[in-house]
Design a protein around this motif. Structure first.
Motif, PDB file in Angstrom:
ATOM      1  N   TYR A  35       0.720  -1.353   0.002  1.00  0.00           N
ATOM      2  CA  TYR A  35      -0.032  -0.040  -0.003  1.00  0.00           C
ATOM      3  C   TYR A  35       1.056   1.193  -0.146  1.00  0.00           C
ATOM      4  CZ  TYR A  35      -3.574   3.503   1.679  1.00  0.00           C
ATOM      5  OH  TYR A  35      -4.141   4.447   1.712  1.00  0.00           O
ATOM      6  N   PHE A  36       1.854   1.132   0.847  1.00  0.00           N
ATOM      7  CA  PHE A  36       2.619   2.450   0.994  1.00  0.00           C
ATOM      8  C   PHE A  36       3.468   2.578  -0.270  1.00  0.00           C
ATOM      9  CE2 PHE A  36       2.355   1.650   5.626  1.00  0.00           C
ATOM     10  CZ  PHE A  36       1.376   2.765   5.899  1.00  0.00           C
ATOM     11  N   TYR A  54      -1.100  -4.275  -6.974  1.00  0.00           N
ATOM     12  CA  TYR A  54      -2.300  -3.920  -7.450  1.00  0.00           C
ATOM     13  C   TYR A  54      -3.235  -4.225  -6.542  1.00  0.00           C
ATOM     14  CZ  TYR A  54      -6.232  -2.759 -10.063  1.00  0.00           C
ATOM     15  OH  TYR A  54      -7.648  -2.174 -10.468  1.00  0.00           O
ATOM     16  N   TRP A  55      -3.478  -5.498  -6.213  1.00  0.00           N
ATOM     17  CA  TRP A  55      -4.725  -6.015  -5.373  1.00  0.00           C
ATOM     18  C   TRP A  55      -4.461  -5.517  -3.803  1.00  0.00           C
ATOM     19  CZ3 TRP A  55      -8.845  -6.517  -7.675  1.00  0.00           C
ATOM     20  CH2 TRP A  55      -9.049  -6.994  -8.877  1.00  0.00           C
ATOM     21  N   MET A  56      -3.261  -5.619  -3.384  1.00  0.00           N
ATOM     22  CA  MET A  56      -2.952  -5.164  -2.007  1.00  0.00           C
ATOM     23  C   MET A  56      -3.635  -3.565  -1.718  1.00  0.00           C
ATOM     24  SD  MET A  56      -2.276  -7.558  -0.038  1.00  0.00           S
ATOM     25  CE  MET A  56      -2.062  -9.254  -0.322  1.00  0.00           C
ATOM     26  N   PHE A  57      -3.026  -2.776  -2.706  1.00  0.00           N
ATOM     27  CA  PHE A  57      -3.562  -1.315  -2.672  1.00  0.00           C
ATOM     28  C   PHE A  57      -5.060  -1.404  -2.636  1.00  0.00           C
ATOM     29  CE2 PHE A  57      -4.493   2.534  -4.696  1.00  0.00           C
ATOM     30  CZ  PHE A  57      -3.905   3.728  -3.641  1.00  0.00           C
ATOM     31  N   GLY A  90      -8.218  11.640  -2.091  1.00  0.00           N
ATOM     32  CA  GLY A  90      -6.626  11.578  -2.078  1.00  0.00           C
ATOM     33  C   GLY A  90      -6.201  10.274  -2.607  1.00  0.00           C
ATOM     34  N   VAL A  91      -7.018   9.407  -2.782  1.00  0.00           N
ATOM     35  CA  VAL A  91      -6.111   8.217  -3.384  1.00  0.00           C
ATOM     36  C   VAL A  91      -6.484   7.935  -4.751  1.00  0.00           C
ATOM     37  CG1 VAL A  91      -5.520   7.100  -1.245  1.00  0.00           C
ATOM     38  CG2 VAL A  91      -7.807   6.646  -2.313  1.00  0.00           C
ATOM     39  N   LEU A  92      -7.305   8.814  -5.325  1.00  0.00           N
ATOM     40  CA  LEU A  92      -7.697   8.729  -6.699  1.00  0.00           C
ATOM     41  C   LEU A  92      -6.715   8.555  -7.791  1.00  0.00           C
ATOM     42  CD1 LEU A  92     -10.002   8.740  -8.773  1.00  0.00           C
ATOM     43  CD2 LEU A  92     -10.102  11.131  -8.873  1.00  0.00           C
ATOM     44  N   ILE A  93      -5.697   9.467  -7.475  1.00  0.00           N
ATOM     45  CA  ILE A  93      -4.539   9.575  -8.507  1.00  0.00           C
ATOM     46  C   ILE A  93      -3.654   8.561  -8.333  1.00  0.00           C
ATOM     47  CG2 ILE A  93      -2.520  10.799  -9.341  1.00  0.00           C
ATOM     48  CD1 ILE A  93      -3.999  13.299  -8.968  1.00  0.00           C
ATOM     49  N   PRO A  94      -3.257   8.042  -7.175  1.00  0.00           N
ATOM     50  CA  PRO A  94      -2.723   6.795  -6.909  1.00  0.00           C
ATOM     51  C   PRO A  94      -3.121   5.311  -7.533  1.00  0.00           C
ATOM     52  CG  PRO A  94      -2.266   7.968  -4.940  1.00  0.00           C
ATOM     53  CD  PRO A  94      -3.334   8.501  -5.882  1.00  0.00           C
ATOM     54  N   SER A  95      -4.654   5.363  -7.429  1.00  0.00           N
ATOM     55  CA  SER A  95      -5.387   4.342  -7.537  1.00  0.00           C
ATOM     56  C   SER A  95      -5.243   4.197  -9.425  1.00  0.00           C
ATOM     57  CB  SER A  95      -6.592   4.503  -7.290  1.00  0.00           C
ATOM     58  OG  SER A  95      -6.702   4.372  -5.865  1.00  0.00           O
ATOM     59  N   ILE A  96      -5.296   5.285  -9.908  1.00  0.00           N
ATOM     60  CA  ILE A  96      -5.324   5.470 -11.425  1.00  0.00           C
ATOM     61  C   ILE A  96      -3.730   4.850 -11.655  1.00  0.00           C
ATOM     62  CG2 ILE A  96      -5.395   6.769 -13.595  1.00  0.00           C
ATOM     63  CD1 ILE A  96      -7.561   8.349 -11.963  1.00  0.00           C
ATOM     64  N   ALA A  97      -2.809   5.705 -11.208  1.00  0.00           N
ATOM     65  CA  ALA A  97      -1.427   5.280 -11.456  1.00  0.00           C
ATOM     66  C   ALA A  97      -1.262   3.857 -11.272  1.00  0.00           C
ATOM     67  CB  ALA A  97      -0.378   6.081 -10.525  1.00  0.00           C
ATOM     68  N   VAL A  98      -1.461   3.258 -10.245  1.00  0.00           N
ATOM     69  CA  VAL A  98      -1.139   1.784 -10.060  1.00  0.00           C
ATOM     70  C   VAL A  98      -2.142   0.949 -11.099  1.00  0.00           C
ATOM     71  CG1 VAL A  98      -2.723   1.243  -8.457  1.00  0.00           C
ATOM     72  CG2 VAL A  98      -0.634  -0.255  -8.332  1.00  0.00           C
ATOM     73  N   GLY A  99      -3.335   1.402 -11.488  1.00  0.00           N
ATOM     74  CA  GLY A  99      -4.060   0.685 -12.739  1.00  0.00           C
ATOM     75  C   GLY A  99      -3.289   0.739 -13.926  1.00  0.00           C
ATOM     76  N   VAL A 100      -2.694   1.900 -14.399  1.00  0.00           N
ATOM     77  CA  VAL A 100      -2.071   2.101 -15.654  1.00  0.00           C
ATOM     78  C   VAL A 100      -0.824   1.256 -15.450  1.00  0.00           C
ATOM     79  CG1 VAL A 100      -0.771   3.831 -16.841  1.00  0.00           C
ATOM     80  CG2 VAL A 100      -2.943   4.233 -16.046  1.00  0.00           C
ATOM     81  N   SER A 119     -10.454  -4.461 -18.462  1.00  0.00           N
ATOM     82  CA  SER A 119      -9.478  -4.184 -17.451  1.00  0.00           C
ATOM     83  C   SER A 119      -9.460  -5.070 -16.425  1.00  0.00           C
ATOM     84  CB  SER A 119      -9.449  -2.774 -17.050  1.00  0.00           C
ATOM     85  OG  SER A 119     -10.799  -2.447 -16.420  1.00  0.00           O
ATOM     86  N   LEU A 120     -10.445  -5.589 -15.742  1.00  0.00           N
ATOM     87  CA  LEU A 120     -10.722  -6.301 -14.514  1.00  0.00           C
ATOM     88  C   LEU A 120      -9.967  -7.750 -14.924  1.00  0.00           C
ATOM     89  CD1 LEU A 120     -11.765  -7.111 -11.748  1.00  0.00           C
ATOM     90  CD2 LEU A 120     -13.689  -8.043 -12.965  1.00  0.00           C
ATOM     91  N   ILE A 121     -10.338  -8.290 -16.085  1.00  0.00           N
ATOM     92  CA  ILE A 121      -9.718  -9.559 -16.576  1.00  0.00           C
ATOM     93  C   ILE A 121      -8.141  -9.362 -16.627  1.00  0.00           C
ATOM     94  CG2 ILE A 121      -9.222 -11.006 -18.631  1.00  0.00           C
ATOM     95  CD1 ILE A 121     -12.444 -10.340 -19.034  1.00  0.00           C
ATOM     96  N   LEU A 122      -7.599  -8.235 -17.137  1.00  0.00           N
ATOM     97  CA  LEU A 122      -6.290  -7.921 -17.384  1.00  0.00           C
ATOM     98  C   LEU A 122      -5.639  -7.672 -16.120  1.00  0.00           C
ATOM     99  CD1 LEU A 122      -6.015  -5.318 -20.261  1.00  0.00           C
ATOM    100  CD2 LEU A 122      -5.385  -7.982 -20.251  1.00  0.00           C
ATOM    101  N   ALA A 123      -6.309  -6.987 -14.904  1.00  0.00           N
ATOM    102  CA  ALA A 123      -5.827  -7.020 -13.726  1.00  0.00           C
ATOM    103  C   ALA A 123      -5.798  -8.310 -12.893  1.00  0.00           C
ATOM    104  CB  ALA A 123      -6.693  -6.053 -12.856  1.00  0.00           C
ATOM    105  N   CYS A 124      -6.554  -9.258 -13.382  1.00  0.00           N
ATOM    106  CA  CYS A 124      -6.295 -10.548 -12.692  1.00  0.00           C
ATOM    107  C   CYS A 124      -5.276 -11.411 -13.571  1.00  0.00           C
ATOM    108  CB  CYS A 124      -7.618 -11.312 -12.905  1.00  0.00           C
ATOM    109  SG  CYS A 124      -8.827 -10.390 -11.698  1.00  0.00           S
ATOM    110  N   THR A 125      -4.787 -10.930 -14.595  1.00  0.00           N
ATOM    111  CA  THR A 125      -3.920 -11.731 -15.598  1.00  0.00           C
ATOM    112  C   THR A 125      -2.505 -11.684 -15.012  1.00  0.00           C
ATOM    113  OG1 THR A 125      -5.534 -11.568 -17.380  1.00  0.00           O
ATOM    114  CG2 THR A 125      -3.152 -12.148 -17.959  1.00  0.00           C
ATOM    115  N   ASN A 126      -1.995 -12.777 -15.188  1.00  0.00           N
ATOM    116  CA  ASN A 126      -0.325 -12.881 -14.860  1.00  0.00           C
ATOM    117  C   ASN A 126       0.272 -11.648 -15.885  1.00  0.00           C
ATOM    118  OD1 ASN A 126       2.028 -13.338 -13.539  1.00  0.00           O
ATOM    119  ND2 ASN A 126       2.257 -15.351 -14.350  1.00  0.00           N
ATOM    120  N   GLY A 127       1.461 -11.102 -15.226  1.00  0.00           N
ATOM    121  CA  GLY A 127       2.234 -10.070 -16.209  1.00  0.00           C
ATOM    122  C   GLY A 127       2.963 -10.808 -17.063  1.00  0.00           C
TER     123      GLY A 127
END
Length: 153
Positions: A35-36, A54-57, A90-100, A119-127
């Motif tokens: 998160y930090f 991503y998911w811990m955040f 306050g966490v809107l920009i970091p949320s978008i940044a970690v999503g990107v 985007s949900l499917i991609l977020a769950c997919t291995n890099g």
């Protein structure tokens, strides 16, 4: 000395799920560090983010937001809900940044974040393994693959 003796009681629950053998001395890896890490990269839209980051955040945002809301409802003070709203902004920009950065890890442009289900499917997919055009592999930053896919020493 037992590792559990050095941790506050609240961290035992978190530490238990991170470290499978809690009696073995290890580095104290607390999942709150993910998160930090995202908050330290406040508006960094470059690079890649692991699924875990991503998911811990996402998880801690959910816990904090609902925690504030439950406190407001439990104390019957709806004014505290303003704190939840301020936190969310306050966490809107970091949320978008970690999503990107997460989209970059799977080899897609950050613009794919605006496509809801995909985007949900991609977020769950291995890099992607190895480096891609957005940077080195966050799981194995030291491992470079040569042209035929073999790790170089």
């Amino acid at each position: 000395m037992n590792v559990r003796d050095n941790l506050p009681v609240g961290y035992l629950f978190i530490f238990f799920f991170v470290n499978k053998n809690i009696n073995q001395p290890t580095k104290k890896i607390i999942i709150m560090n993910w998160y930090f890490k995202v908050l330290k990269q406040y508006a960094d839209f470059n690079g890649r983010a692991r699924r875990k980051e991503y998911w811990m955040f996402f998880l801690f945002n959910l816990i904090i937001t609902y925690g504030i809301q439950f406190i407001a409802i439990g104390l019957e003070l709806p004014e505290i809900l303003i704190v939840s709203t301020i936190y969310s902004f306050g966490v809107l920009i970091p949320s978008i940044a970690v999503g990107v950065r997460r989209m970059h890890d799977v080899g897609k442009s950050g613009w794919y974040l605006i496509i809801p289900i995909y985007s949900l499917i991609l977020a769950c997919t291995n890099g992607e393994k190895g480096p891609n055009k957005w940077g080195p592999d966050p799981k194995n930053p030291d491992t470079e693959l040569d042209d035929i896919g073999v790790a170089e020493a």
